[in-house]
Design an enzyme around this catalytic site. Structure first.
Site, PDB file in Angstrom:
ATOM      1  N   SER A 142      43.968  38.580  50.003  1.00  0.00           N
ATOM      2  CA  SER A 142      43.348  37.288  50.320  1.00  0.00           C
ATOM      3  C   SER A 142      43.331  36.438  49.062  1.00  0.00           C
ATOM      4  O   SER A 142      43.294  36.961  47.942  1.00  0.00           O
ATOM      5  CB  SER A 142      41.909  37.488  50.819  1.00  0.00           C
ATOM      6  OG  SER A 142      41.203  36.256  50.866  1.00  0.00           O
ATOM      7  N   TYR A 155      33.911  41.007  49.278  1.00  0.00           N
ATOM      8  CA  TYR A 155      35.252  40.779  49.822  1.00  0.00           C
ATOM      9  C   TYR A 155      36.250  40.432  48.709  1.00  0.00           C
ATOM     10  O   TYR A 155      37.369  40.955  48.662  1.00  0.00           O
ATOM     11  CB  TYR A 155      35.173  39.642  50.847  1.00  0.00           C
ATOM     12  CG  TYR A 155      36.427  39.394  51.634  1.00  0.00           C
ATOM     13  CD1 TYR A 155      36.798  40.236  52.679  1.00  0.00           C
ATOM     14  CD2 TYR A 155      37.238  38.288  51.363  1.00  0.00           C
ATOM     15  CE1 TYR A 155      37.941  39.989  53.424  1.00  0.00           C
ATOM     16  CE2 TYR A 155      38.376  38.034  52.104  1.00  0.00           C
ATOM     17  CZ  TYR A 155      38.727  38.888  53.134  1.00  0.00           C
ATOM     18  OH  TYR A 155      39.858  38.644  53.875  1.00  0.00           O
ATOM     19  N   LYS A 159      39.506  42.684  47.694  1.00  0.00           N
ATOM     20  CA  LYS A 159      40.862  42.144  47.786  1.00  0.00           C
ATOM     21  C   LYS A 159      41.541  42.074  46.420  1.00  0.00           C
ATOM     22  O   LYS A 159      42.759  42.279  46.309  1.00  0.00           O
ATOM     23  CB  LYS A 159      40.829  40.762  48.449  1.00  0.00           C
ATOM     24  CG  LYS A 159      40.405  40.792  49.917  1.00  0.00           C
ATOM     25  CD  LYS A 159      41.309  41.660  50.770  1.00  0.00           C
ATOM     26  CE  LYS A 159      41.006  41.518  52.256  1.00  0.00           C
ATOM     27  NZ  LYS A 159      41.898  42.345  53.108  1.00  0.00           N
TER      28      LYS A 159
END
Length: 246
Positions: A142, A155, A159
């Site tokens: 991401s 997150y 990532k």
């Protein structure tokens, strides 16, 4: 890469980007193993879509955040199809909140699925790939892992870790004709992004030079491109409409 007869395993394939990746692969005369964790109904919709395109397919339920289930998933795919040529580590979740409000559970859940899951599946699938001296691994990262994002410390960290994992494993496996790459999507129209507030969504769109969110199939096309290449490895392809430029 010659696609005919290849076997593709996609984790988190019940909807969104996972479904789009499967559909992009389906016209390549391949067999596709579709992994899902809990939503069998949506996974069956994905299966119907790829079968309609002429691909062979099968569903495999497993929670890839659990090491034993990830290994069993790979074993089951090998029993069903006899090989795994392409692995797409797509399974991912979000548990967004500001750092000071983030619980241990919210941190660990995201790490376990988004980073640990890719590790477990890659470790399991790599054994068969090394024996065959062929493999294509694509990890779905991401732009949050490239540039960070407020409210997504868990997150973003997962990532970013996945991007580092991609580079390390690419170096380890290159001598066995196994490539390892990542795709880092920006804002993409999926069920996950539909949960954003309208104001936040509109603000983010204004920051995208191309002026729109990405479509899931555009991520699928990027994955297919990387899986097709025999000479690209250790790279992260950012697909974000220009939102993050390095």
């Amino acid at each position: 890469m010659e696609w005919k007869g290849r076997v593709v395993l996609i984790t988190g394939a019940s909807r969104g980007i996972g479904r789009a990746i499967a559909e992009c692969m389906a016209d390549r005369d391949v067999a596709i193993a579709l992994n899902y964790r809990s939503d069998e109904m949506q996974a069956r919709v994905t299966l119907e879509h790829i079968v309609a395109k002429g691909a062979d397919g099968a569903l495999f339920q497993a929670d890839v955040s659990q090491s034993d289930q990830a290994k069993a998933l790979v074993d089951d795919v090998l029993k069903r199809f006899g090989r795994i040529d392409v692995l797409v580590n797509n399974a991912g979740i979000t548990r967004d909140t500001l750092l000071l409000r983030m619980s241990d559970e919210q941190w660990l859940q995201v790490m376990e699925t988004n980073l640990n899951g890719a590790f477990y599946c890659t470790r399991a699938a790599t054994k068969a790939m090394m024996k065959a001296r062929f493999g294509r691994i694509v990890n779905i990262a991401s732009i949050a892992g490239v540039a960070g994002n407020a409210g997504q410390a868990n997150y973003s960290a997962a990532k970013a870790g996945l991007i580092g994992f991609t580079k390390a494993v690419a170096r380890e496996l290159a001598s066995r004709n196994i490539t390892v790459n990542a795709v880092a999507p920006g804002l993409v129209d999926t069920d996950m992004t539909s949960k954003m507030g309208r104001a936040a969504y509109d603000t983010l769109i204004q920051s995208v030079p191309l002026g729109r969110a990405g479509r899931p199939e555009e991520i699928g096309e990027a994955v297919r491109f990387l899986a097709s290449s025999d000479y690209i490895t250790g790279q992260t392809l950012v697909v974000d409409g220009g939102l993050v430029m390095e």
